[in-house]
Design a protein around this motif. Structure first.
Motif, short mmCIF file in Angstrom:
data_model
loop_
_atom_site.label_atom_id
_atom_site.label_comp_id
_atom_site.label_asym_id
_atom_site.label_seq_id
_atom_site.Cartn_x
_atom_site.Cartn_y
_atom_site.Cartn_z
N MET A 200 14.10 6.58 7.73
CA MET A 200 13.35 6.83 6.11
C MET A 200 13.02 5.43 5.67
O MET A 200 13.86 4.86 5.25
CB MET A 200 14.12 7.86 5.51
N SER A 201 11.63 5.48 5.46
CA SER A 201 11.38 4.23 4.70
C SER A 201 11.52 4.24 3.39
O SER A 201 11.78 5.42 2.73
CB SER A 201 9.91 3.67 5.07
N THR A 202 11.57 3.10 2.64
CA THR A 202 12.16 3.05 1.06
C THR A 202 10.85 2.43 0.10
O THR A 202 10.40 1.38 0.66
CB THR A 202 13.16 1.95 0.92
N PRO A 203 10.56 3.44 -0.60
CA PRO A 203 9.40 3.01 -1.62
C PRO A 203 9.84 2.04 -2.61
O PRO A 203 11.12 1.93 -3.05
CB PRO A 203 9.05 4.31 -2.05
N ILE A 204 8.92 0.95 -2.71
CA ILE A 204 9.42 -0.31 -3.37
C ILE A 204 8.30 -0.61 -4.51
O ILE A 204 7.09 -0.33 -4.10
CB ILE A 204 9.49 -1.52 -2.61
N LEU A 205 8.63 -0.96 -5.74
CA LEU A 205 7.94 -1.54 -6.58
C LEU A 205 8.01 -3.17 -6.52
O LEU A 205 9.10 -3.53 -6.64
CB LEU A 205 8.07 -1.03 -8.07
N GLY A 206 6.83 -3.77 -6.81
CA GLY A 206 6.65 -5.23 -6.51
C GLY A 206 5.62 -5.74 -7.45
O GLY A 206 4.88 -4.95 -7.81
N TYR A 207 5.42 -7.15 -7.16
CA TYR A 207 4.12 -7.82 -8.00
C TYR A 207 3.49 -8.39 -6.67
O TYR A 207 4.08 -9.20 -5.93
CB TYR A 207 4.68 -8.70 -8.92
N ALA A 208 2.20 -8.29 -6.76
CA ALA A 208 1.37 -8.70 -5.35
C ALA A 208 -0.05 -9.21 -6.09
O ALA A 208 -0.42 -8.84 -6.92
CB ALA A 208 1.24 -7.61 -4.63
N ALA A 209 -0.52 -10.14 -5.35
CA ALA A 209 -1.89 -10.55 -5.44
C ALA A 209 -2.49 -9.96 -4.46
O ALA A 209 -2.30 -9.91 -3.12
CB ALA A 209 -1.87 -12.16 -5.18
N GLN A 210 -3.68 -9.27 -4.79
CA GLN A 210 -4.62 -8.51 -3.99
C GLN A 210 -5.62 -9.44 -3.15
O GLN A 210 -6.17 -9.12 -2.43
CB GLN A 210 -5.30 -7.40 -4.55
N SER A 211 -5.66 -10.46 -3.89
CA SER A 211 -6.63 -11.55 -3.44
C SER A 211 -6.66 -12.94 -4.11
O SER A 211 -5.83 -13.08 -5.12
CB SER A 211 -8.36 -11.18 -3.76
#
Lengths: 351, 351
Positions: free
Chosen positions: A1-12
């Motif tokens: 079962m995969s794990t839902p994660i909160l992170g910070y990302a650049a989308q572009s």
């Protein structure tokens, strides 16, 4: 079962980093599931978020100076258990069968290591997401033990800035009696001063600004040489066995060559690109000198470095920030306005 | 009493070499007086005769690949006696008290060694004149023993071309199992092939012309790689521990960097000047590779090299000329029309 994660990302390349929800893989037998406590902010994070190297695959979740606590381990993992304090650096995998991998030089893996972010997992071909996130799942071979007693936030930058400077110091056999110089006093440079000093070397900082002297001495420098002062440069002619050049942009290395002793080496750890202006070969030939480069370090050597830092009580000088401050931190990094590394307290992600 | 000498000299950068009469000093207590039998013709001779390095002091009597027979020795000389076969290379003196001199690295003497010609004697401040002459008078510390059994004419180029390639092979620890490549097949390159092979390495020649293959194999090359052939270059990716680059003019070294193995070194022995086009640091950093230089070798190492050549029957491939043919030989050298070194039979001077 995969794990839902909160992170910070650049989308572009143009976007600020913003909260981003993604999934991490179901842990494999050799995986260690890590709750991330702190993540250092490396200049590479900024380059990658903004596609400065033209190889970013978005979204980019940066972060490869990771300190965390083990939550659980896969069935084949014996080196770690829940509760252990661990680190993850720039790599999370490599081919494991090439000559460099066999020699503990995974960073030079012939098939290229799997980088902690902006990489591709060798097994499920999913993109890798880094340490600006709640949790990370990493094969046990690429998880490091963090010695007791080290400040965990200050230890985070050891995983990249620390090993990047420790590895060339060891490869070029720096020890008692060695004369080492460091070019540039940033995240890498300040670690180079601390580590070279702890290894027993006489340590000199090359800098353009005299106002760095007090800090440099506190960090381990025995001497400071203003690189724009001809008399000071002449006074260290033929002095150094090794120069660690941490400058991350194109710059003239020719002025440093006469300060190397016979058979000495200047090693670039911060800059990839053309050596402009032209490097003159005459000082190389007339003094058997070398210009070299070095990239992070292997996993065994990274563990050795962490253990060495544990013994000597060495961590990075840091400024702890909240993840919500990351975009402002990037702007300050561009102005070299940090002493000497930002570290994100990942508890802020839950705020 | 000084000794009248007949030699060949250039009186200016524009002049051919012509007969020139001069005097050599009265022998000092540590001097060895040598009757010159053969003198190799190094590319440096041509550069210095024509003031290509803008430091020539005329008249210039070139020649630093000298083989001769001892005529007499000073009162303090114990290592040599009349009748001994000896050699003199690029240096005839050094400060003898700096750190490099103490480590047998007289070529890197902090006060600069006294070169065999176009130098200045450290004691009487007279100009030094080289081996295109009847006799030379040299301090015993800088006189080499020539092993029995070596062809004396073929041994002359060992004093510069031999030691220039032997020294980096030894410094970078070439031996059985090493993979060495050589760039350029001239005086230096052909010696590098022979010496690397005799040291036990697997040897590859990089060349631009396929017609050199047969000769290269005869000289010791196991493999030939046409450096302009992308497929051949790709086939030797990450292969070499050491590349000896003997090319004497500005050239692009970037194409060779991917052919170095991790931690490998490209060492320049023939070219002093700007590395144009720009050397890219990325292959250095991403593979811990080095670009280095090396200059001839120390006196003890030169003796070691001569002894090694004696054991392995190694001499230079030469074309013997009369001193009267020297100007024509220079023109042919400029066209690389020599296999692989001109050596002057100094008996011709008396003709």
């Amino acid at each position: 079962m995969s794990t839902p994660i909160l992170g910070y990302a650049a989308q572009s390349a143009q976007d600020n980093l913003e909260p981003y929800r993604f999934e991490r893989r179901e842990p494999r037998a050799d995986d260690v599931v890590i709750d991330i406590l702190f993540c250092g902010v490396c200049h590479s994070d900024l380059h990658q978020a903004r596609n400065d190297w033209a190889n970013s695959v978005y979204p980019v979740v940066p972060g490869h100076e990771i300190i965390g606590r083990v939550i659980s381990v896969g069935s084949s993992v014996t080196r770690f258990k829940a509760g252990d304090q661990v680190g993850v650096g720039c790599m999370v995998d490599s081919c494991q069968h090439c000559e460099p991998c066999h020699h503990g030089l995974e960073q030079y893996c012939v098939e290229f290591p799997t980088f902690t972010y902006n990489g591709t997992d060798r097994h499920d071909h999913a993109p890798t997401y880094g340490g600006y996130s709640e949790k990370i799942i990493v094969s046990d071979k690429f998880v490091l033990k963090v010695p007791d007693g080290l400040d965990l936030a200050g230890a985070a930058p050891l995983l990249c800035a620390g090993i990047t400077t420790y590895s060339p110091l060891r490869h070029w056999k720096v020890g008692k009696g060695s004369k080492v110089a460091v070019v540039g006093l940033g995240g890498l440079g300040h670690m180079a001063l601390k580590l070279a000093k702890a290894l027993g070397a006489e340590v000199t900082l090359f800098t353009r600004s005299a106002d760095k002297e007090q800090d440099a001495r506190r960090l381990g420098a025995d001497n400071i040489v203003i690189s724009t002062d001809d008399a000071q440069m002449a006074a260290v002619n033929s002095r150094f066995d090794l120069i660690i050049d941490t400058v991350p942009y194109v710059h003239d290395i020719n002025p440093y060559m006469p300060t190397l002793n016979i058979s000495g080496t200047l090693v670039l750890v911060g800059y990839l690109g053309p050596l402009d202006p032209f490097l003159n070969s005459a000082p190389l030939v007339l003094g058997r000198k070398s210009v070299a480069g070095s990239l992070i370090g292997g996993i065994a050597e990274t563990q050795e470095m962490l253990d060495f830092c544990g013994e000597h009580g060495i961590t990075s000088d840091i400024e702890v920030i909240k993840i919500q401050e990351i975009n402002e931190a990037y702007e300050r990094m561009l102005k070299s306005d940090v002493k000497y590394r930002f570290v994100i307290d990942m508890a802020s992600l839950k705020a």
